[in-house]
Structures are given as structure tokens and as C-alpha cells.
Design an enzyme around this catalytic site. Structure first.
Site, mmCIF file in Angstrom:
data_model
loop_
_atom_site.group_PDB
_atom_site.id
_atom_site.type_symbol
_atom_site.label_atom_id
_atom_site.label_comp_id
_atom_site.label_asym_id
_atom_site.label_seq_id
_atom_site.Cartn_x
_atom_site.Cartn_y
_atom_site.Cartn_z
ATOM 1 C CB SER A 1 -40.019 80.913 2.435
ATOM 2 O OG SER A 1 -40.483 81.797 1.819
ATOM 3 C CB SER B 1 -43.380 82.079 1.065
ATOM 4 O OG SER B 1 -43.231 80.868 0.926
ATOM 5 C CE LYS C 1 -38.870 85.076 1.377
ATOM 6 N NZ LYS C 1 -40.141 84.523 0.999
#
Lengths: 98, 497
Positions: free
Chosen positions: B155, B179, B80
Site C-alpha cells: 500500500s 506494504s 505515509k
């Protein structure tokens, strides 16, 4: 609880260092008003006797030995600087002319 | 050898260690897959071809010399874009950091490299991890591999989409309000939010520091456990890092068993706003747990109904403070530095140009909640609700070993449907937020497809803080029972793209 006005959004924008555009003021006013209206219910539930929780871990003042450790070189630290001069971050004027 | 991109991480590591394949071949197969399909999915913001192949070559060289390889050596991973990577761009999905090349590795990045994990690149995300759909990325949305017109969660939608489209067998996420778990649920993958403090936050760009937690994403429970063990552990560079042994998560994942376990069903998760097909699959999962030997108990956590409201005061408050560091002076974007504006004006012009709408909303919301006159009613009350939620968990865990719920109220919604309706978007995290507020551990794993839309549904398992191993023991048992019932892992049913 009064609604959030566009003047209040402008004020929040100034406090938050956001140079908001005119069309954003109305848009955010409606949305912030709706969100604040929805989250305000937190005040309904907890009584005076409930202590606040700021953090999931019961930690206070985690210390390390006060010894020099390896760190970034000046060149590395300045590698992302928008502007630099003489091994320093160069910033726009911070004081008035006079 | 079969398609290398379809192997699990455990199988991949074994095939490399035994010499059946090489780390370079595995890395190349994944880079080829990214090259072939990521234009459609948009899981990656940056692909580090050179770095990945160099890391793979190092693993192969180590093996050639007869050195011992770690349990994930040579396994590719999608990282990420919130963790710093030395020499590789890190944007947090924001224009304000577009083009920034960090001069240091996050602790998590360093640990992955030391484990011989091959980092393929950086994945797309909602800007500063604020969102539940990845639509808030400054670099465009990511598609859900099950249906590219739908959101992959957020997210961490880039990470979940990379897994579900077989672009990587492992990924890293961060979970502030769901997330990791919500993207896992809507893509049919596995995601774990470890106990708060289990994975170092050093080098992880801060959103809400008392809630943020990095964790593993994978296609199987065992793979998630292997990754969990590689990234967890005390870090002196993060003062909120837990100084305790990492629970034996891999051993638990290898010994799935729920016999005699007391499993609590949280009464408050369900009812209005929950999709029928999600509840159908959830009830089936509870029945399955009963058949596997667990004792099912209904528990009530009345304060959970206030969790969403408390979260949307606490997280914005912390973010308004954390994001003050983006002042256009030391790194990142600078706008308006033309000699006519003061430093303060340049800061405000830069933040206006560099932040997206959701980030601005949350900064202003936090600024409002922390203002004098409003502080007690908003931020202060939210902190008290946090205490009540923690007490609800403590009471529940006095009676049961784990709690279960649907991970999300609905399956993946269409891209654009909630993009400009913040309150509708926030509802996606209804079931995941309480664990962030209390700091305990939680997992999402696939429990089938919703009958009405054929999209994945996630089962959430919640365990007390520092009992992360329970997630894996329960998760592994549920996973193998479902695979036996379906005849194959759920992702076999996803489109091949």
C-alpha cells in the site's frame, strides 16, 4: 462448501453496516466466493493439538498507573465532528418515534 | 553544491551540520522538485509547504545558536498518510476521512519532529493500507517512476515513488502484509519492516492490529537505519510496544559484513508464478552472498504455502472490527443525515459511500470469517496456521542467522492489470506475509533489474524478532557489493522524469 449467494452478500452487508447497491451484490458474490474458496485450505493443515496464535507478542494486560494525564480539550475532541451542539457530538435519531 | 535532491539522507544531514548548505535550501529544493514532477507521479496527497519550511528554519536557527543537531536534522521526509499529523490532513487514502484534520500527532510524527526531520507532506496509499498497487486510493493511483504506466507497489506506493523520483530522501511506510517491502522492491528502493512492536502504532490508523508495523523507507541501507533509530523505541501510549532496547541498526549498517554468516534460502519461495528475471537476480544475489563469505543453506518452511490463506482470514477479521469505528458520529464523512434516517441507517449509508470496493470486500470477508458456525473453520484454523508458520521460522533460525528470498514474485505490473482481480493482487505479497504473521523483522533492497523488462527486483532478508540489526549488517554488505559491480546505485538508471 456452498457458493456465496447475493442474498448472503446482502446479509454480510447488513452485519457490516454497508448499504450495498444492487449491482454490488452480484459483483461481490463472485469475488467473495473465489476468495473464500481459496482461503478455506487453512482448515486442511493444522491438527487439534496446534494452539492458535492471536498475536506475535506474549503480552497480557499491559497496565499503566491510574493517574490523570493530559488529553484533548472538548474543542479539539469535537473538531472533526460532522455535527455538534452544546459541546457534544450531535447524532441522528437512535430510537423510534413511539 | 550539487543537486540537493540527489543526496542521501546521511549526506544531507552532514551538509547541513557543516554549514555547506541550509535546511531551508534543502527543503526548498525538494518542494521545487515536487512542484515540477509530482503532477506526473502523484506520490503526495498533501504537500505541507509552510510546515516544511518552518521546520527547516527551526533547524537552521538551532545550528546558528551552536546547538547540537541530531543525525537527521533538516532531512526531508515523505510521510505515509496513515499517521496522524496535528493540523495537517490525514486521509488514509479514503473518502471517509477526506477533509479530516487530526487534533494530535502520532508518536512517530512527534519523534520525527523532535529529531528535526522536515516533513514535506503526506503520501498516497491504498485505502486503509489494503492493497499492493496504490490503485485502491480514493484519490487516484500513483505511477512507478521507472515506468509511470506501472504500479509503484502498495500500500505504500506514494512513499516508494517519492523516494525513487528524488522527491524525498526518506519516507515512512507501514507493513501489514508487505506494504513497505513490496513497494521498495518494485521501485528499486530500501524498505524495512521492523520487529512487530518496535515502532509505536499510536496515531497510526489501524487496519490489522496484530500485523501492522510502521517502518523506514529510504534509498540506501544506512539511511533506512538512521530513520529506524529515530522512530523505534518503547511507547507507553501503545500497549503492544516492545519494551526492549532498539537494536544497534546504524552501527550494523556502517559495518556491513556477512563473513561466516549462515544464510538460509527458503525452498518454498520460487517455482510457478515467479517471473524468470526475478529468480535470475535472486540466484545472483545468493551467489554474491557466497562470494562475500556467507555459508548458504537450503531450508524448508512447509507451512509458508498456507501463509497467504491465513493472512486473508486474519487481516480481514481484524479489519472488520477495527473499521467499525467509522460510524459517521464523531469525525469524518456523514451521509444521509437529513432527518429521515436513523443513526444506524446514516452509519450504513456513510460507510457505503465512504469506503472503496477493496475495503468493503475485506470487511465482509472478516465478518464472514468471524460468524458463528464459520469461526472455527476459518479464523480459528488461520490462527493455528499462524502458529505453524512461527514454528517454521523458529526451526529455520535454529540453523541459520538470516533467511533470504525474492521480495515479490514479479516486477511492477501495469496499472489496471489486477485492479478488479483480488486473488491476483493478493499474490504480490506471497513472500512478505510470513514475517507479518510471525512478527519478525525483514528488509527489501534492490538486487538489479529483471532482464526481460528492465524493472527493479528486490531481495528480501528476514531476521528473527529483535535481531533487526542483522538485516542492516547483511543489507549493507550486499548493497556495497552490488554498487561496486554496477558502478553506481541502481536508481541512477531510473528515468529522470
Amino acid at each position: 462448501m456452498p457458493g456465496i449467494t447475493r442474498e448472503e452478500v446482502a446479509h454480510l452487508g447488513r452485519l457490516s453496516r454497508l448499504e450495498l447497491k444492487d449491482e454490488e451484490l452480484d459483483h461481490f458474490a463472485g469475488q467473495l466466493d473465489e476468495i473464500i474458496g481459496a482461503v478455506a485450505r487453512v482448515s486442511e493443515v493444522a491438527g487439534e493439538d496446534v494452539p492458535p496464535t492471536s498475536h506475535p507478542l506474549p503480552l497480557t494486560n499491559v497496565m499503566r498507573p491510574d493517574v490523570v494525564r493530559p488529553s484533548l480539550t472538548p474543542r479539539q475532541a469535537l473538531s472533526g465532528a460532522p455535527a455538534q451542539e452544546q459541546q457534544r457530538f450531535k447524532v441522528p435519531q437512535i430510537l423510534g418515534e413511539d | 553544491m550539487a543537486d540537493l535532491t540527489r543526496l542521501t539522507a546521511a549526506q544531507t544531514a552532514e551538509a547541513i551540520a557543516s554549514g555547506e548548505t541550509s535546511a531551508v535550501d534543502v527543503a526548498q529544493a525538494h518542494l521545487d522538485r515536487i512542484d515540477a514532477i509530482d503532477e506526473k507521479v502523484h506520490a503526495f496527497l498533501h504537500v505541507d509547504t509552510e510546515g516544511a519550511l518552518a521546520a527547516a528554519r527551526a533547524v537552521d536557527a538551532k545550528r546558528a545558536k551552536g546547538e547540537e543537531l541530531g543525525p537527521l536534522a533538516g532531512v526531508p521526509l515523505a510521510l505515509k498518510d496513515i499517521f496522524t499529523t496535528e493540523g495537517v490532513p490525514t486521509t488514509v487514502g479514503s473518502k471517509i476521512l477526506d477533509g479530516w484534520i487530526p487534533p494530535y500527532d502520532a508518536t512517530l510524527t512527534r519523534r520525527l519532529k523532535e529529531a528535526g526531520v522536515v516533513i514535506l507532506g503526506k503520501t498516497n496509499m491504498d485505502e486503509f493500507a489494503m492493497g499492493s498497487s496504490t490503485e485502491n486510493s480514493a484519490f487516484g493511483p500513483t505511477g512507478n517512476p521507472w515506468d509511470l504506466t506501472r504500479i509503484p507497489g502498495g500500500s505504500g506506493g506514494g512513499s516508494s515513488a517519492a523516494l525513487a523520483s528524488f522527491q524525498a530522501p526518506l519516507a515512512i511506510g507501514t507493513d501489514t502484509g508487505g506494504s513497505i517491502r513490496q513497494p521498495a522492491a518494485v521501485t528499486g528502493t530500501v524498505g524495512v519492516k521492523p520487529t512487530y512492536g518496535a515502532v509505536s502504532r499510536y496515531g497510526m490508523v489501524a487496519f490489522s492490529s496484530s500485523l501492522d508495523q510502521g517502518g523506514p523507507c529510504a534509498r540506501t541501507v544506512l539511511d533506512a537505519a538512521l530513520l529506524h533509530e529515530a522512530i523505534a523505541g518503547h511507547d507507553p501510549l501503545d500497549s503492544t510496544s516492545v519494551d526492549a532496547p532498539v537494536p544497534a541498526v546504524v552501527e550494523a549498517a556502517r559495518n556491513g559484513d556477512v563473513r561466516g554468516l549462515r544464510v538460509g534460502v527458503v525452498k518454498e519461495f520460487g517455482g510457478e508464478g515467479y517471473q524468470d528475471g526475478v529468480m535470475t537476480r535472486f540466484h545472483e544475489s545468493v551467489e554474491l552472498l557466497r562470494e562475500l563469505g556467507a555459508e548458504i543453506v537450503e531450508v524448508s518452511c512447509p507451512s509458508f504455502t498456507y501463509a497467504l490463506a491465513a493472512y486473508y482470514l486474519i487481516a480481514p477479521s481484524e479489519c472488520s472490527s477495527n473499521l467499525a469505528r467509522f460510524d459517521a458520529m464523531r469525525y469524518g464523512l456523514r451521509v444521509g443525515d437529513d432527518g429521515t434516517h436513523s443513526a444506524e441507517e446514516v452509519t450504513a449509508l456513510t460507510r457505503e459511500a465512504g469506503f472503496g470496493a477493496e475495503v468493503k470486500r475485506r470487511i465482509m470477508l472478516g465478518t464472514y470469517a468471524l460468524s458463528s458456525g464459520y469461526y472455527d473453520a476459518y479464523y480459528g484454523s488461520a490462527q493455528k496456521v499462524r502458529t505453524l508458520i512461527t514454528r517454521d521460522f523458529e526451526r529455520a533460525f535454529g540453523d541459520v542467522d538470516v533467511l533470504v528470498s525474492p521480495t515479490t514474485p514479479t516486477t511492477a505490473f501495469p496499472i489496471g492489470e489486477r485492479a478488479d482481480d483480488p486473488m491476483a493482487m493478493y499474490l504480490a505479497d506471497l513472500c512478505t506475509i510470513p514475517s507479518n504473521l510471525a512478527g519478525n523483522a525483514a528488509m527489501s533492497l534492490p538486487c538489479g533489474l529483471a532482464p526481460e523488462d528492465g524493472l527493479p527486483v528486490g531481495l528480501q532478508i528476514i531476521a528473527p524478532a529483535l535481531a533487526d540489526d542483522r538485516l542492516y549488517r547483511v543489507g549493507a554488505a550486499v548493497e556495497s557489493a552490488f554498487i561496486a559491480r554496477w558502478g553506481h546505485p541502481l536508481l541512477e538508471e531510473a528515468p529522470t522524469l
